[in-house]
Design an enzyme around this catalytic site. Structure first.
Site: not given
Length: 475
Positions: A12, A38, A113-114, A254, A295, A357
């Site tokens: 998130c 998120g 977050n985590g 990413y 990305s 990629d």
């Protein structure tokens, strides 16, 4: 969501502000900048003269706040917000954050977050002591720990509780009279502090959110720090001195937006260097370099610059396609990806393509993209991954908790190449990744967590230790 063009997801993004009359509106804009972190749910809690109230729901930020009234009633000069992707707990509304708690003496809102690595054992202990949990994510554990502390002040109870939890966490805690920002002892997840021209202070998962609300960057929150923000300014404190920087390398590879800066390193430039070093380590015979949107474009640009092979826009991503949920048949799953990604036939036809990629997880999407380019007329597709092979699970906030779903953990390089259908397959080395990111830290691996690639975890695994699986292919 296996039908997504990408198959890694991070938990998130969090955003908080103290000292501005438009706190909720600014939090909305900050969360919009963090939507990539998120998409399952979003929420905002505001502080109006010491009273906390919130709004949250399932879906994208614009879906949750789909009517002006939903934001208009969140008045006050302080707020915290959250956009969620579930790594722990279900995707139900009860797990959408910020979580708001109403106690006799105080209200507290919590955004996280985590991922905690000892949440299961802590929850079992707390429930045995009479705690009642309303959600099944690991976030609620912290609040129960705080309520059971005996220290005199909330800040002291919060510090004591932070010392009990383990794993990766960036917390925002909003009370009736202050906003707290806390980071785990390894700094796995980024958290930045900024200030508006009005004097208000802002905390966000990424600096791109500070830029969105026109906040001046002040500093990164450091591992083991607890920053208190109130009407007197911000105050930097520590809840532990047992720290070792190990920021998640996947943030640079990413997760983070390319315009964000983490511990002084711009994400776009780090990805460019990944591509440059990949070109030096893994040269291929190709006519054009093509990046997988979005990305991977920075790394593809770096590969082209270092190799001298022209960069071309051989793949186009439909920026307006909605999220594609799991479909019941393979044909519909592939159709969902085709809606998101298209090959430019005029560019790739008759060409040997160096396809860059950022990562390779399950291989499903890579197989599709290789076929897409060959159907468009590419005579060869060399797949180049601007990160090392993902062989180990993550326990700090990424949804890879076993090795069964990781292609590189179960197949050799020739087997992966055959399954994907590429003419060749190449990865950046761990040393190349560390050099490309180039964090100025004396900690192991230059302050990065690279456990997903080499299995060297910066912390004990606690609840996950008993279920930890070694990859079938170790090298």
């Amino acid at each position: 969501m296996v039908s997504e063009v990408k198959s890694l997801n991070e938990e998130c993004g969090v955003f908080g502000i103290w000292g501005d009359a438009q706190a909720a509106e600014l939090t909305y804009f900050g969360l919009h900048a963090l939507q990539h972190r998120g998409q399952e749910g979003a929420g905002i809690v505001a502080n109006e003269q010491g009273h906390l109230s919130g709004e949250k729901g399932l879906g994208l930020l614009t879906e949750v706040f789909d009517h002006p009234d939903k934001l208009a009633h969140l008045t006050g000069n302080a707020a915290i917000g959250h956009v969620r992707y579930a790594t722990a707990g279900s995707a139900g509304i009860e797990n959408i954050q910020p979580l708001l708690f109403n106690f006799n003496q105080q209200q507290v809102a919590l955004a996280h977050n985590g991922n905690l690595t000892n949440a299961v054992s802590l929850r079992a202990t707390l429930e045995a002591a009479g705690a009642i949990f309303h959600a099944n994510s690991d976030t609620e554990v912290l609040m129960h720990l705080i309520q059971r502390q005996t220290a005199a002040t909330f800040e002291q109870r919060l510090k004591a509780s932070l010392r009990q939890i383990k794993g990766g966490f960036a917390y925002l805690v909003l009370t009736n009279d202050a906003l707290y920002a806390a980071l785990d002892p390894n700094g796995f997840r980024p958290l930045a502090l900024g200030q508006l021209a009005t004097g208000a202070y802002v905390v966000a998962s990424e600096t791109c959110a500070l830029d969105t609300v026109n906040a001046r960057f002040i500093r990164d929150v450091q591992p083991g720090e607890l920053i208190k923000i109130d009407d007197h300014g911000y105050h930097v404190k520590s809840y532990t001195t047992d720290t070792q920087l190990a920021v998640c390398s996947m943030e640079f590879i990413y997760f983070a937006r390319p315009d964000s800066t983490i511990y002084g390193v711009n994400v776009h430039q780090a990805r460019e260097r990944m591509g440059q070093l990949l070109a030096k380590e893994q040269p291929v015979d190709a006519d054009i370099v093509v990046g997988v949107p979005n990305s991977s474009l920075s790394a593809a640009n770096g590969y082209a610059a270092a190799s001298g092979i022209p960069y071309e826009m051989g793949l186009i991503k439909n920026q307006y396609s909605q999220r594609t949920f799991i479909q019941p048949t393979q044909r519909l799953r592939e159709q969902g990806v085709r809606m998101k990604l298209s090959a430019v036939t005029a560019v790739v036809k008759g060409k040997k393509v160096a396809l860059v990629d950022d990562s390779l997880v399950r291989g499903t999407t890579s197989n599709y993209i290789v076929r897409l380019l060959k159907e468009a007329g590419a005579t060869a597709v060399h797949l180049l991954i601007a990160s090392p092979p993902l062989r180990y699970p993550c326990f700090y906030g990424i949804d890879i908790e076993n090795t069964r779903e990781l292609l590189a953990a179960n197949l050799t390089l020739p087997q992966m190449q055959a399954q994907i259908g590429a003419d060749s397959l190449h990865f950046l080395s761990v040393a190349g990744l560390i050099a490309a990111i180039n964090l100025k830290s004396s900690a192991p691996y230059s302050g990065l967590c690279v456990a997903y690639f080499n299995g060297d975890y910066p912390t004990p695994l606690y609840d996950y230790a008993a279920t930890f699986e070694l990859p079938q292919v170790m090298a």
